[in-house]
Write an enzyme that holds these catalytic residues in place. Sequence first.
Site, PDB file in Angstrom:
ATOM      1  CG  ASP A  34      -2.016  -1.116   1.008  1.00 26.49           C
ATOM      2  OD1 ASP A  34      -2.133  -1.532   0.077  1.00 26.49           O
ATOM      3  OD2 ASP A  34      -2.717  -1.259   2.299  1.00 26.49           O
ATOM      4  CE  LYS A 116     -28.247 -12.805 -22.750  1.00 29.54           C
ATOM      5  NZ  LYS A 116     -28.449 -12.179 -21.230  1.00 29.54           N
TER       6      LYS A 116
HETATM    7  S1  IVH Z   1     -25.088  -7.987 -27.872  1.00 34.17           S
HETATM    8  C1  IVH Z   1     -28.404  -6.269 -30.409  1.00 34.17           C
HETATM    9  N1  IVH Z   1     -23.199  -9.340 -26.511  1.00 34.17           N
HETATM   10  O1  IVH Z   1     -27.862  -9.214 -23.140  1.00 34.17           O
HETATM   11  C2  IVH Z   1     -27.496  -6.882 -29.686  1.00 34.17           C
HETATM   12  N2  IVH Z   1     -25.101  -8.672 -25.434  1.00 34.17           N
HETATM   13  O2  IVH Z   1     -30.611  -9.496 -24.143  1.00 34.17           O
HETATM   14  C3  IVH Z   1     -27.071  -6.458 -28.344  1.00 34.17           C
HETATM   15  N3  IVH Z   1     -25.313  -9.299 -23.162  1.00 34.17           N
HETATM   16  O3  IVH Z   1     -28.731  -6.186 -22.469  1.00 34.17           O
HETATM   17  C4  IVH Z   1     -26.590  -7.299 -27.425  1.00 34.17           C
HETATM   18  N4  IVH Z   1     -23.450 -10.269 -22.996  1.00 34.17           N
HETATM   19  O4  IVH Z   1     -26.436  -6.775 -21.633  1.00 34.17           O
HETATM   20  C5  IVH Z   1     -24.321  -8.959 -26.463  1.00 34.17           C
HETATM   21  N5  IVH Z   1     -21.630 -11.006 -25.479  1.00 34.17           N
HETATM   22  C6  IVH Z   1     -22.817 -10.064 -25.376  1.00 34.17           C
HETATM   23  C7  IVH Z   1     -23.584 -10.078 -24.487  1.00 34.17           C
HETATM   24  C8  IVH Z   1     -24.900  -9.246 -24.332  1.00 34.17           C
HETATM   25  C9  IVH Z   1     -24.525  -9.987 -22.332  1.00 34.17           C
HETATM   26  C10 IVH Z   1     -26.503  -8.968 -22.799  1.00 34.17           C
HETATM   27  C11 IVH Z   1     -26.770  -7.284 -22.892  1.00 34.17           C
HETATM   28  C12 IVH Z   1     -27.960  -7.096 -23.188  1.00 34.17           C
HETATM   29  C13 IVH Z   1     -28.786  -8.299 -23.046  1.00 34.17           C
HETATM   30  C14 IVH Z   1     -29.520  -8.653 -24.632  1.00 34.17           C
END
Ligand code: IVH
Length: 360
Positions: A34, A116
Site C-alpha cells: 500500500d 453472455k
Molecule cells: S450483444 C443487439 N453480446 O444481453 C444485440 N449482449 O438480451 C445487443 N449481453 O442487454 C447485445 N453478453 O447486456 C451482446 N456478448 C454479448 C452479451 C450481451 C451479455 C446482454 C446485454 C443485453 C442483453 C440482451
Amino acid sequence: MEHNSVIEQMRQLIQLIAKHNHAYYVMDQPSISDSEYDHLFHQLKALEQQHPECIQADTPTNKVGGQALSKFESVTHAVPMLSLGNVFNQEDLFAFARRIDERLPNQKVQYDVELKLDGLAISLWYENGVLVRGVTRGDGETGEDITQNVKTIRNLPKVLASQHQAIPDFLEVRGEVLMPKQGFEKLNTDQEAKGEKTFANPRNAAAGSLRQLDPNIAASRPLAFYAYGIAQCQPNHGLETMHDSLHWLTKFGFEIAERQFLCASIEEVQQRYEQIQQERPDLKVEIDGMVIKVDSLKQQQQLGFLSREPRWATAYKFPAQAALTKVENIDWQVGRTGTLGVTMNSSVSSRTQLDFQMAV
Ligand code: IVH
C-alpha cells in the site's frame, strides 16, 4: 523540465498505477505494498501540481473525489440498445440458423460465439479518443448518464491509445459492466467485516455500485468492463466482421470476455455451448449463457431486425443453475375470493441467484 518529458513521466506513472489497480481490484493479487502504491500516486499528484498544463485526461488522481450527484441525467441513445431473442435447446438453435439461411440463400454463414455476460449493459462515447460519457441501457431508448461512476472502472480505457491504429474522431462502444467472482467474494467479506450489507450475487453488486450517486463508492468496488460491440464509429473502421471488430477494440485497450469463438457451422456452435457449460465454473465472471451472432457485418445488415430484436443474433441460455436451498417457512393465505396465496422464506446456501417458480 521539458514539457514532453513531463508528459512521458506522467504517462509512465498512470500506466504503472493502472497495472497495480488491475492486480489489486480485478485479480485480487496486490503487486506492491500500500505504501509503495501511495508513493506512486503522490509522485503523480506532485507532478500535476507543478505542471497543470500537462495533466492527462485519464489520470487516476481526479478519478474520485468528484461531487456526489443529486440525480442522474437522462440521455437518449442515438442508436437504441436492443434486446436479444432466446433459444433454450439445440432444436431452437438449429431453427434460428434455418431462418437465417432462408434469408441468405446460397451464402456461407459464420457465427461469432460469445459469453453472455451477466452484468449491466452500458454505452461509452469517446470523442477524439477521450471517454466523455457512459450511459446505462435504461429502457433501450433512454438511459442514465453514469459517466462519473464509469470513469472509476479500472480496466476501461479513459483515453484510447494505439501505436498502429488511427484513433476514431467518434466511437461508441457497447459492453457489460460486471463484478468478477473473486472481487465479489472479497467485497462481501469486507462488507460483512464492516457490519454492512452484503450482496446476493455479482450482478446485484455491480448494479448497486453503478447506481451510486457518489463516485467514491463505485471507485471502491471491483468493477470491470468487457466490450462486445461498436454502435458508432466515425470515420468508419472498415472492418467486415464481428470477430475483427472486437479484436480491433482490444488494440485501443478494451478488454473483451475471456472466451470467444468463430464457428463455421451451427453444429460447431452447439459444441462450443456444451464446452462453455463445462467451463463455466472456472470462468472469472458470471455468465448466463452464450450469445450467437452472425459474424459478417454485411450479412447482419441484410438480416436486420424484427421489432426490437436483431434477426442476426440470439441468446442461448443455460438451464437455471441448481443451488441448495433450505425452506425455512411457508405461509398460506386464503384470499377473499378463495384464491390461495403462498409466501416462502428460504436461505440459499450458494450465492447463486435462484428463480423460484411456484404453481399452486
Ligand atoms: S450483444 C443487439 N453480446 O444481453 C444485440 N449482449 O438480451 C445487443 N449481453 O442487454 C447485445 N453478453 O447486456 C451482446 N456478448 C454479448 C452479451 C450481451 C451479455 C446482454 C446485454 C443485453 C442483453 C440482451
